[in-house]
Design an enzyme around this catalytic site. Structure first.
Site, PDB file in Angstrom:
ATOM      1  N   LYS A  69       0.859  -1.178   0.000  1.00 47.87           N
ATOM      2  CA  LYS A  69       0.000   0.000   0.000  1.00 47.87           C
ATOM      3  C   LYS A  69       0.893   1.225   0.000  1.00 47.87           C
ATOM      4  O   LYS A  69       1.684   1.430   0.913  1.00 47.87           O
ATOM      5  CB  LYS A  69      -0.912  -0.002   1.228  1.00 47.87           C
ATOM      6  CG  LYS A  69      -1.761   1.263   1.287  1.00 47.87           C
ATOM      7  CD  LYS A  69      -2.828   1.196   2.347  1.00 47.87           C
ATOM      8  CE  LYS A  69      -3.612   2.492   2.396  1.00 47.87           C
ATOM      9  NZ  LYS A  69      -4.654   2.470   3.423  1.00 47.87           N
ATOM     10  N   ARG A  83     -10.736   9.993   1.483  1.00 46.64           N
ATOM     11  CA  ARG A  83     -10.594  10.724   2.755  1.00 46.64           C
ATOM     12  C   ARG A  83     -11.684  11.787   2.873  1.00 46.64           C
ATOM     13  O   ARG A  83     -12.126  12.103   3.981  1.00 46.64           O
ATOM     14  CB  ARG A  83      -9.189  11.318   2.862  1.00 46.64           C
ATOM     15  CG  ARG A  83      -8.124  10.233   2.983  1.00 46.64           C
ATOM     16  CD  ARG A  83      -6.702  10.793   3.006  1.00 46.64           C
ATOM     17  NE  ARG A  83      -5.709   9.722   2.918  1.00 46.64           N
ATOM     18  CZ  ARG A  83      -4.411   9.939   2.754  1.00 46.64           C
ATOM     19  NH1 ARG A  83      -3.938  11.169   2.686  1.00 46.64           N
ATOM     20  NH2 ARG A  83      -3.562   8.905   2.671  1.00 46.64           N
ATOM     21  N   LYS A 104       1.454  10.093   5.533  1.00 44.90           N
ATOM     22  CA  LYS A 104       1.504   8.682   5.927  1.00 44.90           C
ATOM     23  C   LYS A 104       2.781   7.980   5.448  1.00 44.90           C
ATOM     24  O   LYS A 104       2.840   6.759   5.372  1.00 44.90           O
ATOM     25  CB  LYS A 104       0.248   7.965   5.405  1.00 44.90           C
ATOM     26  CG  LYS A 104      -1.062   8.543   5.979  1.00 44.90           C
ATOM     27  CD  LYS A 104      -2.269   7.652   5.696  1.00 44.90           C
ATOM     28  CE  LYS A 104      -3.521   8.164   6.405  1.00 44.90           C
ATOM     29  NZ  LYS A 104      -4.670   7.239   6.270  1.00 44.90           N
ATOM     30  N   GLU A 133       7.462  -6.923   1.769  1.00 44.61           N
ATOM     31  CA  GLU A 133       6.155  -6.908   2.441  1.00 44.61           C
ATOM     32  C   GLU A 133       5.382  -8.203   2.138  1.00 44.61           C
ATOM     33  O   GLU A 133       4.721  -8.758   3.015  1.00 44.61           O
ATOM     34  CB  GLU A 133       5.331  -5.692   1.984  1.00 44.61           C
ATOM     35  CG  GLU A 133       5.853  -4.347   2.487  1.00 44.61           C
ATOM     36  CD  GLU A 133       5.587  -4.100   3.969  1.00 44.61           C
ATOM     37  OE1 GLU A 133       4.971  -4.970   4.619  1.00 44.61           O
ATOM     38  OE2 GLU A 133       6.005  -3.049   4.484  1.00 44.61           O
ATOM     39  N   LYS A 166      -2.102  -1.575  -3.833  1.00 46.67           N
ATOM     40  CA  LYS A 166      -2.971  -0.402  -3.791  1.00 46.67           C
ATOM     41  C   LYS A 166      -2.161   0.868  -3.904  1.00 46.67           C
ATOM     42  O   LYS A 166      -1.186   1.003  -3.191  1.00 46.67           O
ATOM     43  CB  LYS A 166      -3.720  -0.419  -2.454  1.00 46.67           C
ATOM     44  CG  LYS A 166      -4.603   0.774  -2.230  1.00 46.67           C
ATOM     45  CD  LYS A 166      -5.236   0.668  -0.876  1.00 46.67           C
ATOM     46  CE  LYS A 166      -6.069   1.919  -0.659  1.00 46.67           C
ATOM     47  NZ  LYS A 166      -6.585   1.982   0.665  1.00 46.67           N
ATOM     48  N   SER A 205     -10.105   5.467  -4.969  1.00 48.36           N
ATOM     49  CA  SER A 205     -11.046   6.571  -5.166  1.00 48.36           C
ATOM     50  C   SER A 205     -10.577   7.592  -6.202  1.00 48.36           C
ATOM     51  O   SER A 205     -11.365   8.043  -7.035  1.00 48.36           O
ATOM     52  CB  SER A 205     -11.306   7.255  -3.826  1.00 48.36           C
ATOM     53  OG  SER A 205     -10.090   7.710  -3.237  1.00 48.36           O
ATOM     54  N   TYR A 230     -14.782   0.933  -7.144  1.00 50.09           N
ATOM     55  CA  TYR A 230     -16.045   1.676  -7.060  1.00 50.09           C
ATOM     56  C   TYR A 230     -16.858   1.484  -8.339  1.00 50.09           C
ATOM     57  O   TYR A 230     -18.015   1.883  -8.405  1.00 50.09           O
ATOM     58  CB  TYR A 230     -15.752   3.164  -6.792  1.00 50.09           C
ATOM     59  CG  TYR A 230     -14.956   3.314  -5.518  1.00 50.09           C
ATOM     60  CD1 TYR A 230     -15.581   3.240  -4.278  1.00 50.09           C
ATOM     61  CD2 TYR A 230     -13.564   3.437  -5.546  1.00 50.09           C
ATOM     62  CE1 TYR A 230     -14.847   3.310  -3.099  1.00 50.09           C
ATOM     63  CE2 TYR A 230     -12.814   3.508  -4.378  1.00 50.09           C
ATOM     64  CZ  TYR A 230     -13.470   3.438  -3.159  1.00 50.09           C
ATOM     65  OH  TYR A 230     -12.744   3.480  -1.996  1.00 50.09           O
TER      66      TYR A 230
HETATM   67  C1  PBG Z   1      -7.396   3.732   5.396  1.00 51.47           C
HETATM   68  C2  PBG Z   1      -7.709   3.452   3.966  1.00 51.47           C
HETATM   69  C3  PBG Z   1      -7.520   4.341   2.893  1.00 51.47           C
HETATM   70  C4  PBG Z   1      -8.069   3.728   1.763  1.00 51.47           C
HETATM   71  C5  PBG Z   1      -8.552   2.478   2.159  1.00 51.47           C
HETATM   72  N1  PBG Z   1      -8.306   2.310   3.525  1.00 51.47           N
HETATM   73  C6  PBG Z   1      -6.979   5.710   2.856  1.00 51.47           C
HETATM   74  C7  PBG Z   1      -5.655   6.006   3.417  1.00 51.47           C
HETATM   75  O1  PBG Z   1      -4.825   5.133   3.661  1.00 51.47           O
HETATM   76  O2  PBG Z   1      -5.429   7.185   3.637  1.00 51.47           O
HETATM   77  C8  PBG Z   1      -8.124   4.364   0.401  1.00 51.47           C
HETATM   78  C9  PBG Z   1      -9.119   3.813  -0.552  1.00 51.47           C
HETATM   79  C10 PBG Z   1      -9.422   4.683  -1.717  1.00 51.47           C
HETATM   80  O3  PBG Z   1      -8.799   5.748  -1.938  1.00 51.47           O
HETATM   81  O4  PBG Z   1     -10.316   4.317  -2.464  1.00 51.47           O
HETATM   82  N2  PBG Z   1      -6.532   2.931   6.056  1.00 51.47           N
END
Ligand code: PBG
Length: 323
Positions: free
Chosen positions: A194, A204, A216, A232, A247, A273, A312
């Site tokens: 991720k 968010r 992050k 990982e 991701k 997203s 989505y």
């Molecule tokens: C939170 C989480 C996030 C997403 C899924 N779980 C956002 C982040 O890590 O800030 C993002 C999913 C998306 O953007 O569709 N742990």
């Protein structure tokens, strides 16, 4: 000319016959945003077509998707500010919005697969995936919270828990907690690679879960790295992950392929997203054909090696297949 590759592209029947990759509704997990209240269905401004549902209306959405053949869901809660604190205690309140929604969905649709998110950010007053102390995200102390969250979700009926927090050792810790409590059949879909990505912006917004300070980057991966994804993957596998996830998806097709080539576990990819929002925005402007771009990009994720796609677009794609 001996070789004429165009011979295999001549008619639609021939093209279909030699097509290497095809998508089915079974490939998808549909993310669902949950909010408190009743009879709520509020569109996310930056994600046209995607709503935030209260527990009652989400049941209608699940029913509509099941009817279309989409039977796996990844719910995420939007938690009111007054329930958030530094230790995300609301995340393991069995009567909280999220466990209640899991119970309700499972009661009405026992056959759907629920893949539930484990991370502190929607419940954290700091908006981070871990406990923040003097600006630092604590790893081992956070594991305790993640374990409690996993247990509450399993008790509520989750089929698969999906840690998206990127703390070291979380898969092993969650596996131990689940097994100690008899939840040996609950799977773990690890957010393995991720990345610290700007593509999460609309998510968010949907959950109001952006970090209050900092970013992050001390826990999510640097998007310039791919070998690190193998480290990982090795750890998540050794710790007991049942699925590995990459991701985001579209800027990371090489990473999907890398994990596919180096693991025999099912590989999932999260078409996030921002990837959804970009397609929708350009389509609304009439600059691209949104439906064609949807099918092409989803196909590319599967072609790269993903067995499972969180998207989505899952519902819209199922509607497109029906046509
Ligand atoms: C939170 C989480 C996030 C997403 C899924 N779980 C956002 C982040 O890590 O800030 C993002 C999913 C998306 O953007 O569709 N742990």
């Amino acid at each position: 000319m001996n070789r004429r590759p165009r011979r295999n592209r001549q008619t639609e029947a021939i093209r279909n016959m030699v097509q290497e990759t095809s998508l089915s509704t079974h490939d998808f997990i549909y993310p669902l945003f949950l909010i408190e209240g009743q009879n709520q269905r509020i569109e996310v401004a930056s994600m046209p077509g995607i709503n935030r549902f209260s527990v009652d209306t989400v049941l209608d959405e699940v029913a509509a998707c099941v009817e279309l053949g989409v039977k796996a869901f990844a719910p995420f809660p939007a938690v009111p500010e007054q329930y958030k604190d530094k230790f995300a205690t609301e995340s393991y309140n069995p009567e909280g919005l999220f466990p209640s929604a899991i119970r309700e969905i499972k009661k009405n649709f026992p056959d759907v697969a629920l893949i539930t998110d484990i991370a502190m950010d929607p419940y954290s007053s700091d908006g981070h995936d871990g406990i923040v102390e003097n600006g630092e995200i604590l790893n081992d102390a956070t594991l305790e919270v993640l374990g409690k969250m996993a247990l509450v979700q399993a008790q509520a009926g989750a089929d698969i828990v999906a840690p998206s927090d990127m703390m070291d050792g979380r898969v092993g810790h969650i596996r131990r907690v689940l097994d100690e409590h008899g939840f040996t059949k609950v799977g773990i879909m690890a957010y393995t690679a991720k990345y610290a990505s700007a593509f999460y912006g609309p998510f968010r917004d949907a959950l109001d879960s952006a970090p209050k300070a900092g970013d992050k980057k001390t826990y999510q991966m640097n998007y310039a790295n791919s070998r690190e994804a193998l480290i990982e993957a090795e750890l998540d596998t050794a710790e007991g992950a049942d699925y590995l996830m990459v991701k985001p998806a579209l800027s990371y097709l090489d990473v999907i392929k890398l994990l596919r080539d180096n693991s025999n576990l099912p590989i999932a990819a999260y078409n996030v997203s921002g990837e959804y929002a970009m397609v929708k925005a350009a389509a609304q402007k009439g600059w691209i054909d949104g439906e064609k771009i949807m099918v092409e990009t989803l196909t590319s994720i599967k072609r790269a090696g993903a067995d499972i796609i969180l998207s989505y677009f899952a519902k819209e794609f199922a509607q497109y297949l029906k046509k």
